[in-house]
Scaffold this motif. Structure first.
Motif, PDB file in Angstrom:
ATOM      1  N   SER A 122       0.836  -1.214   0.000  1.00 35.30           N
ATOM      2  CA  SER A 122       0.000   0.000   0.000  1.00 35.30           C
ATOM      3  C   SER A 122       0.865   1.258   0.000  1.00 35.30           C
ATOM      4  O   SER A 122       0.574   2.230  -0.712  1.00 35.30           O
ATOM      5  N   SER A 123       1.932   1.228   0.791  1.00 34.80           N
ATOM      6  CA  SER A 123       2.830   2.382   0.852  1.00 34.80           C
ATOM      7  C   SER A 123       3.493   2.623  -0.502  1.00 34.80           C
ATOM      8  O   SER A 123       3.577   3.769  -0.973  1.00 34.80           O
ATOM      9  N   TYR A 124       3.942   1.553  -1.131  1.00 31.03           N
ATOM     10  CA  TYR A 124       4.569   1.686  -2.455  1.00 31.03           C
ATOM     11  C   TYR A 124       3.568   2.226  -3.479  1.00 31.03           C
ATOM     12  O   TYR A 124       3.891   3.107  -4.277  1.00 31.03           O
ATOM     13  N   LYS A 125       2.320   1.703  -3.433  1.00 34.11           N
ATOM     14  CA  LYS A 125       1.294   2.141  -4.390  1.00 34.11           C
ATOM     15  C   LYS A 125       0.946   3.626  -4.201  1.00 34.11           C
ATOM     16  O   LYS A 125       0.761   4.358  -5.170  1.00 34.11           O
ATOM     17  N   GLU A 126       0.897   4.052  -2.940  1.00 40.16           N
ATOM     18  CA  GLU A 126       0.576   5.459  -2.664  1.00 40.16           C
ATOM     19  C   GLU A 126       1.619   6.395  -3.268  1.00 40.16           C
ATOM     20  O   GLU A 126       1.292   7.390  -3.916  1.00 40.16           O
ATOM     21  N   ILE A 127       2.898   6.058  -3.065  1.00 40.75           N
ATOM     22  CA  ILE A 127       3.969   6.910  -3.597  1.00 40.75           C
ATOM     23  C   ILE A 127       3.994   6.842  -5.121  1.00 40.75           C
ATOM     24  O   ILE A 127       4.196   7.848  -5.813  1.00 40.75           O
ATOM     25  N   ALA A 128       3.757   5.639  -5.672  1.00 36.96           N
ATOM     26  CA  ALA A 128       3.744   5.485  -7.129  1.00 36.96           C
ATOM     27  C   ALA A 128       2.588   6.292  -7.735  1.00 36.96           C
ATOM     28  O   ALA A 128       2.751   6.929  -8.799  1.00 36.96           O
ATOM     29  N   ASP A 129       1.433   6.278  -7.075  1.00 36.60           N
ATOM     30  CA  ASP A 129       0.297   7.067  -7.571  1.00 36.60           C
ATOM     31  C   ASP A 129       0.611   8.556  -7.535  1.00 36.60           C
ATOM     32  O   ASP A 129       0.274   9.299  -8.467  1.00 36.60           O
ATOM     33  N   ASN A 130       1.242   8.987  -6.456  1.00 36.03           N
ATOM     34  CA  ASN A 130       1.623  10.404  -6.366  1.00 36.03           C
ATOM     35  C   ASN A 130       2.580  10.787  -7.486  1.00 36.03           C
ATOM     36  O   ASN A 130       2.514  11.892  -8.032  1.00 36.03           O
ATOM     37  N   LYS A 131       3.464   9.864  -7.824  1.00 36.24           N
ATOM     38  CA  LYS A 131       4.392  10.155  -8.920  1.00 36.24           C
ATOM     39  C   LYS A 131       3.663  10.228 -10.260  1.00 36.24           C
ATOM     40  O   LYS A 131       4.023  11.013 -11.132  1.00 36.24           O
ATOM     41  N   ASN A 132       2.596   9.424 -10.379  1.00 38.16           N
ATOM     42  CA  ASN A 132       1.802   9.495 -11.612  1.00 38.16           C
ATOM     43  C   ASN A 132       1.115  10.846 -11.778  1.00 38.16           C
ATOM     44  O   ASN A 132       0.828  11.281 -12.892  1.00 38.16           O
ATOM     45  N   TYR A 133       0.848  11.523 -10.631  1.00 40.77           N
ATOM     46  CA  TYR A 133       0.203  12.838 -10.686  1.00 40.77           C
ATOM     47  C   TYR A 133       1.124  13.907 -11.258  1.00 40.77           C
ATOM     48  O   TYR A 133       0.681  15.036 -11.511  1.00 40.77           O
ATOM     49  N   LEU A 134       2.383  13.570 -11.456  1.00 40.02           N
ATOM     50  CA  LEU A 134       3.309  14.529 -12.057  1.00 40.02           C
ATOM     51  C   LEU A 134       3.035  14.718 -13.546  1.00 40.02           C
ATOM     52  O   LEU A 134       3.613  15.616 -14.173  1.00 40.02           O
ATOM     53  N   ALA A 135       2.183  13.886 -14.102  1.00 42.65           N
ATOM     54  CA  ALA A 135       1.751  14.040 -15.494  1.00 42.65           C
ATOM     55  C   ALA A 135       0.266  14.411 -15.480  1.00 42.65           C
ATOM     56  O   ALA A 135      -0.564  13.620 -15.046  1.00 42.65           O
ATOM     57  N   ILE A 136      -0.074  15.636 -15.923  1.00 48.54           N
ATOM     58  CA  ILE A 136      -1.459  16.114 -15.938  1.00 48.54           C
ATOM     59  C   ILE A 136      -2.052  15.861 -17.324  1.00 48.54           C
ATOM     60  O   ILE A 136      -1.509  16.320 -18.340  1.00 48.54           O
ATOM     61  N   ARG A 137      -3.178  15.130 -17.351  1.00 44.24           N
ATOM     62  CA  ARG A 137      -3.845  14.814 -18.613  1.00 44.24           C
ATOM     63  C   ARG A 137      -5.236  15.438 -18.649  1.00 44.24           C
ATOM     64  O   ARG A 137      -5.828  15.739 -17.613  1.00 44.24           O
ATOM     65  N   ALA A 138      -5.748  15.645 -19.857  1.00 39.06           N
ATOM     66  CA  ALA A 138      -7.060  16.269 -20.035  1.00 39.06           C
ATOM     67  C   ALA A 138      -8.162  15.315 -19.593  1.00 39.06           C
ATOM     68  O   ALA A 138      -8.235  14.191 -20.101  1.00 39.06           O
ATOM     69  N   PRO A 139      -9.035  15.732 -18.678  1.00 43.72           N
ATOM     70  CA  PRO A 139     -10.128  14.847 -18.249  1.00 43.72           C
ATOM     71  C   PRO A 139     -11.236  14.704 -19.289  1.00 43.72           C
ATOM     72  O   PRO A 139     -12.021  13.769 -19.229  1.00 43.72           O
ATOM     73  N   PHE A 140     -11.305  15.648 -20.235  1.00 47.05           N
ATOM     74  CA  PHE A 140     -12.280  15.568 -21.327  1.00 47.05           C
ATOM     75  C   PHE A 140     -11.767  16.412 -22.485  1.00 47.05           C
ATOM     76  O   PHE A 140     -10.814  17.194 -22.339  1.00 47.05           O
ATOM     77  N   SER A 141     -12.373  16.254 -23.632  1.00 46.86           N
ATOM     78  CA  SER A 141     -11.964  17.021 -24.818  1.00 46.86           C
ATOM     79  C   SER A 141     -12.471  18.452 -24.703  1.00 46.86           C
ATOM     80  O   SER A 141     -13.579  18.701 -24.207  1.00 46.86           O
ATOM     81  N   GLY A 142     -11.657  19.397 -25.164  1.00 48.21           N
ATOM     82  CA  GLY A 142     -12.073  20.790 -25.099  1.00 48.21           C
ATOM     83  C   GLY A 142     -10.952  21.730 -25.499  1.00 48.21           C
ATOM     84  O   GLY A 142     -10.027  21.343 -26.224  1.00 48.21           O
TER      85      GLY A 142
END
Length: 372
Positions: free
Chosen positions: A167-187
């Motif tokens: 769980s600890s590893y997944k939490e940090i890995a998820d936070n690192k994924n947030y370093l890439a911001i993607r469009a939630p919808f087209s616009g």
């Protein structure tokens, strides 16, 4: 002697003339007073009260907003590494907008990965020991039940520690994924508040303003606040038309899609929304629209000319003629259109109402009806 006689005659004549003059003046003033106190008889035009169907149209301002609009912030404190979009860029859902870097996250992820590997090895050892003891215990008298129970407890404890490490590893890995911001919808990107190298973070903790504002402009919402007096005539599929200053000669059409079902406490109005197809991208979020809404009649009501309704300080009324005398009937006004108004009160079809009601026609006075 003659002169004295003449003087006496003239004196008597003068007194007689004065008496006559005084009596005539008093009689004239009495007549005037009598005339002034006599009741005034008004000559009025009347009409027979009838029920009719009234449809009204109101013109009211509205606002166009994007159907979907979102401000994008960083999830974790970091620095902007690369920007892939700018103001006006059209993006697709899932497209990478910006990448950021946070060196401490990489260190934390490496430490979490090491702890996870260590815990996996510990659990593998305790599980193997338990499995061997369990197999040996099948031979009677070789392993005591207490020793087997202790091995099982160690195995379960090590498994729990392994879950915590995962769980600890997944939490940090998820936070690192947030370093890439993607469009939630087209616009379209409609605002940008960052540059490469800028420090960003969650709202209020690292960023005062959002990194980007993303709006879906192919579908818009038209927001209108309807005054309380007209809310009872609203329906789910009422058609509306509107214009905008950018295209004054073009009339756009829409249907009411959503009703708030409650009044705004500040303006005492009901919010309604219309979905607008903006595939051609003519309209822009933020535009002010001049909206015309039609309210078709649903039932017959008493409809009279506006002039037939008088507004006195104490009440709103119409003047009804009963047995040649005026009678004030208090009414409530409804919709107004084309010089006519709906009224509600103690009235019946066929009542004779004055066409032009005023306070001068006092209640109870005699009236004379003009003939056509």
């Amino acid at each position: 002697m003659k002169s004295k006689a003449i003087k006496s005659i003239l004196t008597v004549a003068g007194l007689f003339s004065a008496t006559i003059l005084f009596n005539s003046c008093g009689h004239s003033e009495a007549k005037k007073e009598e005339k002034s106190t006599a009741p005034t008889v008004h000559s009025v035009e009347v009409f027979a009260l009838e029920k009719g169907m009234m449809s009204t149209t109101i013109q009211i301002p509205g606002e166009l907003i994007a159907k979907h609009s979102v401000d994008l912030y960083a999830k974790v404190n970091s620095f902007v590494q690369k920007m892939n979009v700018d103001v006006g860029t059209e993006v697709k859902e899932g497209q990478l907008l910006v990448t950021m870097e946070a060196p401490e996250l990489s260190s934390q992820l490496s430490a979490a990965a090491s702890r996870l590997q260590s815990q996996e090895a510990i659990y593998a050892a305790s599980k193997a020991l338990y499995d061997r003891l369990l197999q040996t215990s099948k031979t009677a008298g070789t392993i005591s039940p207490n020793e087997l129970d202790q091995a099982l407890a160690r195995k379960n404890a090590d498994f729990a520690q392994l879950d915590a490490a995962k769980s600890s590893y997944k939490e940090i890995a998820d936070n690192k994924n947030y370093l890439a911001i993607r469009a939630p919808f087209s616009g379209f990107i409609t605002a940008r508040n960052i540059s490469v190298g800028a420090y960003v973070g969650p709202s209020g903790k690292g960023s005062e303003f959002p990194m980007f504002t993303l709006q879906d402009q192919k579908k818009l919402r038209l927001i209108v606040l309807i005054p309380e007096a007209y809310t009872s005539y609203l329906g789910d599929k009422n058609e509306i038309t509107f214009t905008v200053k950018a295209f004054p000669s073009e009339v756009f059409k829409a249907k009411i899609n959503r009703l708030a079902g409650a009044l705004d406490t500040k303006f005492r109005s009901e919010r309604i929304e219309m979905d607008i197809d903006n595939s051609q991208k003519k309209l822009l979020p933020g535009m002010v629209a001049e909206v015309k809404i039609s309210f078709p009649a649903t039932e017959k009501t008493f409809v009279v000319p506006k002039a037939a309704v008088a507004n006195a300080p104490e009440k709103v009324f119409v003047v009804k003629i009963v047995n040649g005398k005026a009678e004030w009937i208090e009414v409530r006004k409804g919709r107004e259109a084309e010089g006519k108004v709906e009224i509600y009160g103690d009235l019946s079809e066929g009542d004779q109402l004055v066409k032009v009601a005023t306070e001068e026609i006092r209640e109870g006075v005699e009236v004379k009806i003009k003939k056509d």
